[in-house]
Design a protein around this motif. Structure first.
Motif, PDB file in Angstrom:
ATOM      1  N   UNK A  21       0.815  -1.217   0.000  1.00  0.00           N
ATOM      2  CA  UNK A  21       0.000   0.000   0.000  1.00  0.00           C
ATOM      3  C   UNK A  21       0.840   1.255   0.000  1.00  0.00           C
ATOM      4  N   UNK A  22       1.926   1.247   0.758  1.00  0.00           N
ATOM      5  CA  UNK A  22       2.778   2.432   0.808  1.00  0.00           C
ATOM      6  C   UNK A  22       3.413   2.714  -0.553  1.00  0.00           C
ATOM      7  N   UNK A  23       4.017   1.676  -1.158  1.00  0.00           N
ATOM      8  CA  UNK A  23       4.675   1.864  -2.457  1.00  0.00           C
ATOM      9  C   UNK A  23       3.683   2.300  -3.524  1.00  0.00           C
ATOM     10  N   UNK A  24       2.505   1.639  -3.567  1.00  0.00           N
ATOM     11  CA  UNK A  24       1.505   1.992  -4.566  1.00  0.00           C
ATOM     12  C   UNK A  24       0.953   3.393  -4.381  1.00  0.00           C
ATOM     13  N   UNK A  25       0.610   3.755  -3.143  1.00  0.00           N
ATOM     14  CA  UNK A  25       0.069   5.090  -2.881  1.00  0.00           C
ATOM     15  C   UNK A  25       1.096   6.186  -3.170  1.00  0.00           C
ATOM     16  N   UNK A  26       2.339   5.961  -2.761  1.00  0.00           N
ATOM     17  CA  UNK A  26       3.368   6.986  -2.981  1.00  0.00           C
ATOM     18  C   UNK A  26       3.569   7.244  -4.474  1.00  0.00           C
ATOM     19  N   UNK A  27       3.650   6.177  -5.262  1.00  0.00           N
ATOM     20  CA  UNK A  27       3.870   6.348  -6.696  1.00  0.00           C
ATOM     21  C   UNK A  27       2.643   6.940  -7.377  1.00  0.00           C
ATOM     22  N   UNK A  28       1.450   6.538  -6.926  1.00  0.00           N
ATOM     23  CA  UNK A  28       0.230   7.086  -7.513  1.00  0.00           C
ATOM     24  C   UNK A  28       0.120   8.592  -7.264  1.00  0.00           C
ATOM     25  N   UNK A  29       0.360   9.016  -6.028  1.00  0.00           N
ATOM     26  CA  UNK A  29       0.270  10.439  -5.691  1.00  0.00           C
ATOM     27  C   UNK A  29       1.367  11.223  -6.399  1.00  0.00           C
ATOM     28  N   UNK A  30       2.578  10.666  -6.479  1.00  0.00           N
ATOM     29  CA  UNK A  30       3.680  11.366  -7.148  1.00  0.00           C
ATOM     30  C   UNK A  30       3.376  11.601  -8.619  1.00  0.00           C
ATOM     31  N   UNK A  72       6.924  17.382  -3.894  1.00  0.00           N
ATOM     32  CA  UNK A  72       5.863  16.388  -4.077  1.00  0.00           C
ATOM     33  C   UNK A  72       6.022  15.224  -3.112  1.00  0.00           C
ATOM     34  N   UNK A  73       7.278  14.957  -2.700  1.00  0.00           N
ATOM     35  CA  UNK A  73       7.540  13.831  -1.793  1.00  0.00           C
ATOM     36  C   UNK A  73       6.893  14.059  -0.431  1.00  0.00           C
ATOM     37  N   UNK A  86       3.113  11.759   3.106  1.00  0.00           N
ATOM     38  CA  UNK A  86       2.073  11.851   4.136  1.00  0.00           C
ATOM     39  C   UNK A  86       0.879  10.969   3.796  1.00  0.00           C
ATOM     40  N   UNK A  87       0.459  11.008   2.533  1.00  0.00           N
ATOM     41  CA  UNK A  87      -0.702  10.203   2.119  1.00  0.00           C
ATOM     42  C   UNK A  87      -0.364   8.712   2.151  1.00  0.00           C
ATOM     43  N   UNK A  88       0.817   8.349   1.654  1.00  0.00           N
ATOM     44  CA  UNK A  88       1.206   6.938   1.611  1.00  0.00           C
ATOM     45  C   UNK A  88       1.389   6.360   3.014  1.00  0.00           C
ATOM     46  N   UNK A  89       1.705   7.215   3.977  1.00  0.00           N
ATOM     47  CA  UNK A  89       1.937   6.732   5.347  1.00  0.00           C
ATOM     48  C   UNK A  89       0.669   6.243   6.028  1.00  0.00           C
ATOM     49  N   UNK A  90      -0.493   6.522   5.444  1.00  0.00           N
ATOM     50  CA  UNK A  90      -1.735   5.996   6.019  1.00  0.00           C
ATOM     51  C   UNK A  90      -1.770   4.463   5.983  1.00  0.00           C
ATOM     52  N   UNK A  91      -0.970   3.873   5.097  1.00  0.00           N
ATOM     53  CA  UNK A  91      -0.902   2.407   5.037  1.00  0.00           C
ATOM     54  C   UNK A  91      -0.262   1.829   6.300  1.00  0.00           C
ATOM     55  N   UNK A  92       0.402   2.673   7.091  1.00  0.00           N
ATOM     56  CA  UNK A  92       1.026   2.217   8.340  1.00  0.00           C
ATOM     57  C   UNK A  92      -0.026   1.779   9.356  1.00  0.00           C
ATOM     58  N   UNK A  93      -1.263   2.145   9.128  1.00  0.00           N
ATOM     59  CA  UNK A  93      -2.361   1.688   9.988  1.00  0.00           C
ATOM     60  C   UNK A  93      -2.503   0.167   9.957  1.00  0.00           C
TER      61      UNK A  93
END
Length: 401
Positions: A255-264, A278-279, A284-291
């Motif tokens: 989730x982190x890798x996918x969200x980070x690349x999608x948002x970037x 942009x990072x 910040x958005x990709x870190x929600x996968x840490x839940x």
């Protein structure tokens, strides 16, 4: 003499610094006692260099890791002490906020600076080299041309197998390859995107790669730790695989890798340019996968690493002063906090660190009487008994002097 040195330092031989000290002392005594062979000083220098250079490097790396662990253990202990006194209240999912802020900062440095810190090797593994600073300049000659045409011609040149099962496998592989080739060109990519194929392929391949890595790690570790039970009861294999939480690490990494690349990629398309800033948003958005895989150790490690790089960056720019011996002071302060908690407030100490101190001291940390300390009103003896029960340790030791 050599035997005495080994005997004297054997109880601390497991630690890196003591082992290095012991090895050097052993070598000195060995060559000093070798009077019958001339030029032993020269041989001493050569052998010290050969045998202890690698040891010095490993000791430094070991100390750095131990310092980091010590710092975030002390940070967590201080927070628990403040909560127990009512100074602050616990924050729901606080570790996620700490992780998000720290990781966004680290990703900004990953995008904007050429840093050799070991944490950026993890980012290269998880996110690939495309997001790293200067990638497009270093790889301009290799930029962004899918190689599907050669592979397609190569596939057509190969002879199809005659066996029916092999034919089925061949057909499945052919369909899979055609699907991948379509995904590589699906939707295209923005001119500012550093990756070679389409944004859709970039997001999906990155997410699935890290999901598979996380799945392999978590399932592999569970199988290793449960090997004895699996040999006795093979039916438990299914229970381990489908147990709740088995895919938490995989969901977090994927989730982190996918969200980070999608948002970037989305930000590059929206602003029509690439930027290190942009990072911050993507992190910040990709870190929600840490839940999906909350862990205090990971969150505090990321936070301390971000603080370290921020301070170093401030020193380089002349915005903050360079404090001499600050690392040593921080190490001493963290050690003092943890030992204070172990004696006076053991309920605020992490259980794993309590066990570490217990084993290191041979149980003496538990055998010390807390009854006199109860006068401070912290009920140290009561909390000690609770910790002993939770950690499965005891305070009944007999020592001889």
């Amino acid at each position: 003499m050599v035997g005495l040195v080994h005997q004297h330092h054997g109880w601390i031989g497991s630690t890196g610094g003591a082992r290095l000290y012991q090895d050097i002392l052993y070598t000195l005594l060995y060559y000093a006692s070798d009077k019958g062979k001339g030029s032993y000083i020269k041989r001493l220098e050569t052998d010290l260099y050969k045998h202890h250079t690698v040891n010095c490097i490993s000791v430094m790396e070991c100390f750095c890791l131990f310092h980091v662990y010590l710092h975030f253990s002390a940070t967590e202990t201080l927070f628990r002490m403040a909560v127990s006194r009512g100074y602050i209240s616990g924050i729901t999912h606080g570790e996620v906020y700490i992780f998000a802020a720290g990781l966004a900062t680290l990703l900004y440095f990953f995008r904007s600076k050429n840093n050799t810190d070991s944490i950026f090797r993890v980012f290269r593994l998880g996110l690939g080299p495309y997001e790293e600073k200067g990638y497009q300049q270093r790889n301009h000659s290799q930029a962004a041309q899918p190689t599907s045409s050669y592979a397609k011609n190569d596939t057509n040149r190969r002879k199809k197998p005659s066996n029916s099962i092999l034919k089925l496998v061949w057909e499945v592989l052919r369909v899979y390859k055609q699907l991948i080739d379509k995904v590589k060109t699906l939707g295209g990519k923005h001119s500012s995107c550093p990756h070679p194929n389409s944004c859709v392929h970039y997001v999906l391949s990155g997410g699935l790669k890290m999901f598979s890595i996380g799945c392999s790690i978590q399932i592999g570790l569970k199988l290793v730790f449960q090997m004895k039970n699996l040999i006795r009861k093979p039916k438990q294999f299914k229970e381990i695989l489908f147990k709740k939480g088995t895919l938490n690490l995989a969901c977090f990494l994927g989730g982190f890798a996918g969200l980070y690349k999608f948002v970037s990629c989305s930000l590059r398309r929206a602003w029509n340019k690439d930027s290190p800033e942009h990072a911050l948003i993507a992190g910040l958005i990709a870190s929600t996968s840490f839940l999906m895989y909350r862990d205090n150790t990971i969150a505090l490690y990321v936070a301390w690493k971000a603080a370290q790089l921020l301070w170093n960056d401030g020193v380089e720019k002349g915005k903050v002063p360079e404090v001499k011996w600050f690392v040593i002071f921080l190490y001493c302060f963290s050690t003092a906090v943890l030992f204070h908690a172990a004696i006076v407030e053991p309920q605020n100490l992490r259980i794993s660190y309590w066990k570490f101190l217990y084993n290191l001291s041979g149980g003496r940390i538990a055998a010390m009487s807390r009854v006199p300390i109860d006068e401070f009103g912290l009920e140290s003896n009561k909390h000690l008994q609770a910790i002993l029960k939770i950690s499965k340790t005891h305070d009944q030791h007999v020592y001889t002097f």
